[in-house]
Write a protein that holds these residues in place. Structure first.
Motif, PDB file in Angstrom:
ATOM      1  N   SER A  33       0.811  -1.213   0.000  1.00  0.00           N
ATOM      2  CA  SER A  33       0.000   0.000   0.000  1.00  0.00           C
ATOM      3  C   SER A  33       0.849   1.269   0.000  1.00  0.00           C
ATOM      4  O   SER A  33       0.370   2.333  -0.404  1.00  0.00           O
ATOM      5  N   ASN A  34       2.127   1.169   0.418  1.00  0.00           N
ATOM      6  CA  ASN A  34       3.018   2.328   0.407  1.00  0.00           C
ATOM      7  C   ASN A  34       3.742   2.497  -0.936  1.00  0.00           C
ATOM      8  O   ASN A  34       4.615   3.348  -1.085  1.00  0.00           O
ATOM      9  N   GLY A  35       3.407   1.628  -1.927  1.00  0.00           N
ATOM     10  CA  GLY A  35       4.010   1.718  -3.249  1.00  0.00           C
ATOM     11  C   GLY A  35       5.243   0.861  -3.436  1.00  0.00           C
ATOM     12  O   GLY A  35       5.751   0.718  -4.550  1.00  0.00           O
ATOM     13  N   GLU A  36       5.745   0.254  -2.366  1.00  0.00           N
ATOM     14  CA  GLU A  36       6.964  -0.561  -2.438  1.00  0.00           C
ATOM     15  C   GLU A  36       6.637  -1.950  -2.999  1.00  0.00           C
ATOM     16  O   GLU A  36       5.561  -2.496  -2.756  1.00  0.00           O
ATOM     17  N   ASN A  37       7.577  -2.511  -3.747  1.00  0.00           N
ATOM     18  CA  ASN A  37       7.464  -3.885  -4.224  1.00  0.00           C
ATOM     19  C   ASN A  37       8.344  -4.803  -3.394  1.00  0.00           C
ATOM     20  O   ASN A  37       9.513  -4.489  -3.132  1.00  0.00           O
ATOM     21  N   VAL A  38       7.788  -5.932  -2.969  1.00  0.00           N
ATOM     22  CA  VAL A  38       8.548  -6.958  -2.250  1.00  0.00           C
ATOM     23  C   VAL A  38       8.183  -8.311  -2.846  1.00  0.00           C
ATOM     24  O   VAL A  38       7.210  -8.430  -3.596  1.00  0.00           O
ATOM     25  N   PHE A  39       8.966  -9.320  -2.492  1.00  0.00           N
ATOM     26  CA  PHE A  39       8.699 -10.663  -2.998  1.00  0.00           C
ATOM     27  C   PHE A  39       8.478 -11.622  -1.838  1.00  0.00           C
ATOM     28  O   PHE A  39       9.219 -11.597  -0.840  1.00  0.00           O
ATOM     29  N   LEU A  40       7.457 -12.446  -1.974  1.00  0.00           N
ATOM     30  CA  LEU A  40       7.207 -13.542  -1.040  1.00  0.00           C
ATOM     31  C   LEU A  40       7.647 -14.833  -1.708  1.00  0.00           C
ATOM     32  O   LEU A  40       7.262 -15.116  -2.844  1.00  0.00           O
ATOM     33  N   LYS A  41       8.439 -15.613  -1.004  1.00  0.00           N
ATOM     34  CA  LYS A  41       8.947 -16.851  -1.580  1.00  0.00           C
ATOM     35  C   LYS A  41       8.643 -17.998  -0.626  1.00  0.00           C
ATOM     36  O   LYS A  41       9.017 -17.964   0.550  1.00  0.00           O
ATOM     37  N   ILE A  42       7.976 -19.034  -1.150  1.00  0.00           N
ATOM     38  CA  ILE A  42       7.617 -20.210  -0.360  1.00  0.00           C
ATOM     39  C   ILE A  42       8.252 -21.431  -1.016  1.00  0.00           C
ATOM     40  O   ILE A  42       7.762 -21.931  -2.035  1.00  0.00           O
ATOM     41  N   PRO A  43       9.373 -21.922  -0.492  1.00  0.00           N
ATOM     42  CA  PRO A  43      10.031 -23.097  -1.087  1.00  0.00           C
ATOM     43  C   PRO A  43       9.134 -24.326  -1.017  1.00  0.00           C
ATOM     44  O   PRO A  43       8.240 -24.426  -0.173  1.00  0.00           O
ATOM     45  N   PHE A  44       9.397 -25.291  -1.921  1.00  0.00           N
ATOM     46  CA  PHE A  44       8.591 -26.500  -1.978  1.00  0.00           C
ATOM     47  C   PHE A  44       8.842 -27.431  -0.799  1.00  0.00           C
ATOM     48  O   PHE A  44       7.963 -28.205  -0.417  1.00  0.00           O
ATOM     49  N   THR A  45      10.067 -27.398  -0.243  1.00  0.00           N
ATOM     50  CA  THR A  45      10.414 -28.323   0.836  1.00  0.00           C
ATOM     51  C   THR A  45      11.183 -27.590   1.927  1.00  0.00           C
ATOM     52  O   THR A  45      11.720 -26.501   1.723  1.00  0.00           O
ATOM     53  N   LYS A  46      11.252 -28.241   3.091  1.00  0.00           N
ATOM     54  CA  LYS A  46      11.997 -27.670   4.215  1.00  0.00           C
ATOM     55  C   LYS A  46      13.492 -27.583   3.900  1.00  0.00           C
ATOM     56  O   LYS A  46      14.162 -26.633   4.313  1.00  0.00           O
ATOM     57  N   LEU A  47      14.014 -28.563   3.175  1.00  0.00           N
ATOM     58  CA  LEU A  47      15.430 -28.544   2.825  1.00  0.00           C
ATOM     59  C   LEU A  47      15.746 -27.349   1.931  1.00  0.00           C
ATOM     60  O   LEU A  47      16.766 -26.668   2.133  1.00  0.00           O
ATOM     61  N   LYS A  48      14.885 -27.079   0.953  1.00  0.00           N
ATOM     62  CA  LYS A  48      15.101 -25.932   0.074  1.00  0.00           C
ATOM     63  C   LYS A  48      15.006 -24.632   0.869  1.00  0.00           C
ATOM     64  O   LYS A  48      15.752 -23.671   0.598  1.00  0.00           O
ATOM     65  N   TYR A  49      14.109 -24.568   1.828  1.00  0.00           N
ATOM     66  CA  TYR A  49      14.014 -23.401   2.712  1.00  0.00           C
ATOM     67  C   TYR A  49      15.324 -23.202   3.480  1.00  0.00           C
ATOM     68  O   TYR A  49      15.860 -22.087   3.540  1.00  0.00           O
ATOM     69  N   GLN A  50      15.856 -24.279   4.031  1.00  0.00           N
ATOM     70  CA  GLN A  50      17.068 -24.177   4.839  1.00  0.00           C
ATOM     71  C   GLN A  50      18.274 -23.773   3.986  1.00  0.00           C
ATOM     72  O   GLN A  50      19.108 -22.980   4.419  1.00  0.00           O
ATOM     73  N   ARG A  51      18.362 -24.320   2.777  1.00  0.00           N
ATOM     74  CA  ARG A  51      19.458 -23.934   1.873  1.00  0.00           C
ATOM     75  C   ARG A  51      19.395 -22.435   1.578  1.00  0.00           C
ATOM     76  O   ARG A  51      20.407 -21.735   1.594  1.00  0.00           O
ATOM     77  N   GLU A  52      18.200 -21.958   1.256  1.00  0.00           N
ATOM     78  CA  GLU A  52      18.033 -20.540   0.924  1.00  0.00           C
ATOM     79  C   GLU A  52      18.425 -19.659   2.107  1.00  0.00           C
ATOM     80  O   GLU A  52      19.135 -18.653   1.954  1.00  0.00           O
ATOM     81  N   LEU A  53      17.975 -20.032   3.284  1.00  0.00           N
ATOM     82  CA  LEU A  53      18.277 -19.255   4.492  1.00  0.00           C
ATOM     83  C   LEU A  53      19.783 -19.179   4.731  1.00  0.00           C
ATOM     84  O   LEU A  53      20.334 -18.098   4.981  1.00  0.00           O
TER      85      LEU A  53
END
Length: 287
Positions: A33-53
């Motif tokens: 609502s403030n005009g800013e663009n952000v990205f939401l990312k939801i990995p397919f698996t917990k392992l992919k989440y942990q690698r990204e983190l």
């Protein structure tokens, strides 16, 4: 799940668009609502989440990447999610100038200069380098189970024989280095005359650099010799580039083979064009 993630990050969203060409996560571009663009990312698996983190922790300050504004470790239904800043620009194009290719070489060389952290134990990003030959073989034969259902028996058997022969001819591996494993134009963001950074770290490993040039060559460097030369100059300005002519044939062959298996796993109908492209590539190597 998207609504739960939006609530988790307490976002005031004006509009949402799903990002195409994301194969290991579901990604949304959100206009706030403030005009800013952000990205939401939801990995397919917990392992992919942990690698990204872990990748964001390792790369921060060394390689241009988005800012990780926030993250959520998820629950029984969601493997986790990230709230990321926007890198200005668009995906790398084959119409880019050699000056951009030079910057891409610099970026990848900086990434490859990162070694496994001695002070931090990693649970997501594995160091595959000590058993690199086994890692490459394991990947190939894992996809072979899927490829068997696509290719005729003669072509399949010839692919297996070719893999064994070419693998024996590989030079000694170079590493351990941080390898992206999906370093392709869609994951490299360019803003006019400048490379903004690199994204998507669900598949990263520590391993041999030789595997990491394949997709960039396939989708970008092979289109123009001037791009290829400028890229090599950029890479060499940071660290010595390996002799790509010694390793690219093997990894281009295995990339085509493994990609056929990937299409089978992810759905032949949804990936029909990519499947056809890689069957043609594979036949060129084998026939």
């Amino acid at each position: 799940m998207l609504n739960r993630v939006i609530e988790q990050f307490r976002l005031k969203v004006s509009s949402i668009d799903e990002v195409e060409d994301s194969h290991s996560s579901t990604v949304y571009k959100c206009n706030l609502s403030n005009g800013e663009n952000v990205f939401l990312k939801i990995p397919f698996t917990k392992l992919k989440y942990q690698r990204e983190l872990e990748a964001y922790e390792i790369l921060k300050g060394s390689v241009p990447i988005p800012e990780m504004i926030d993250y959520w470790s998820g629950d029984e239904e969601c493997p986790g999610a990230f709230l990321l800043s926007e890198l200005k620009g668009n995906s790398l194009s084959t119409k880019a100038k050699p000056t951009i290719a030079f910057q891409v070489g610099v970026l990848q060389a900086k990434m490859h200069s990162i070694r496994p952290p001695a002070e931090k134990a990693l649970s997501g990003i594995k160091n595959e380098f000590p058993n690199w030959s086994h890692f490459v073989e394991e990947q190939f034969y894992s996809f072979a189970e899927d490829v068997r259902d696509i290719l005729d028996e003669h072509l399949y058997n010839k692919a297996i024989e070719t893999f064994k022969r070419m693998k024996q001819e590989l030079p000694s591996a170079v590493g351990p280095s941080f390898v992206h494993m999906d370093f392709r134009p869609a994951n490299i963001i360019v803003d006019e005359e400048k490379v903004s950074g690199v994204i998507d770290f669900e598949s990263v490993r520590f391993g041999s650099t030789e595997i990491d040039f394949t997709k960039l060559y396939r989708d970008f460097l092979s289109y123009d010799d001037s791009l290829y030369i400028a890229y090599q100059e950029g890479y060499n300005s940071i660290r010595p580039l390996i002799d790509l002519e010694n390793v690219l044939p093997f990894y281009r062959f295995t990339d085509a083979f493994n990609s056929i298996g990937w299409c089978k796993r992810r759905g032949i109908e949804n990936n029909a064009l990519f499947l056809k492209e890689n069957v043609v590539r594979l036949k060129k190597w084998l026939l």
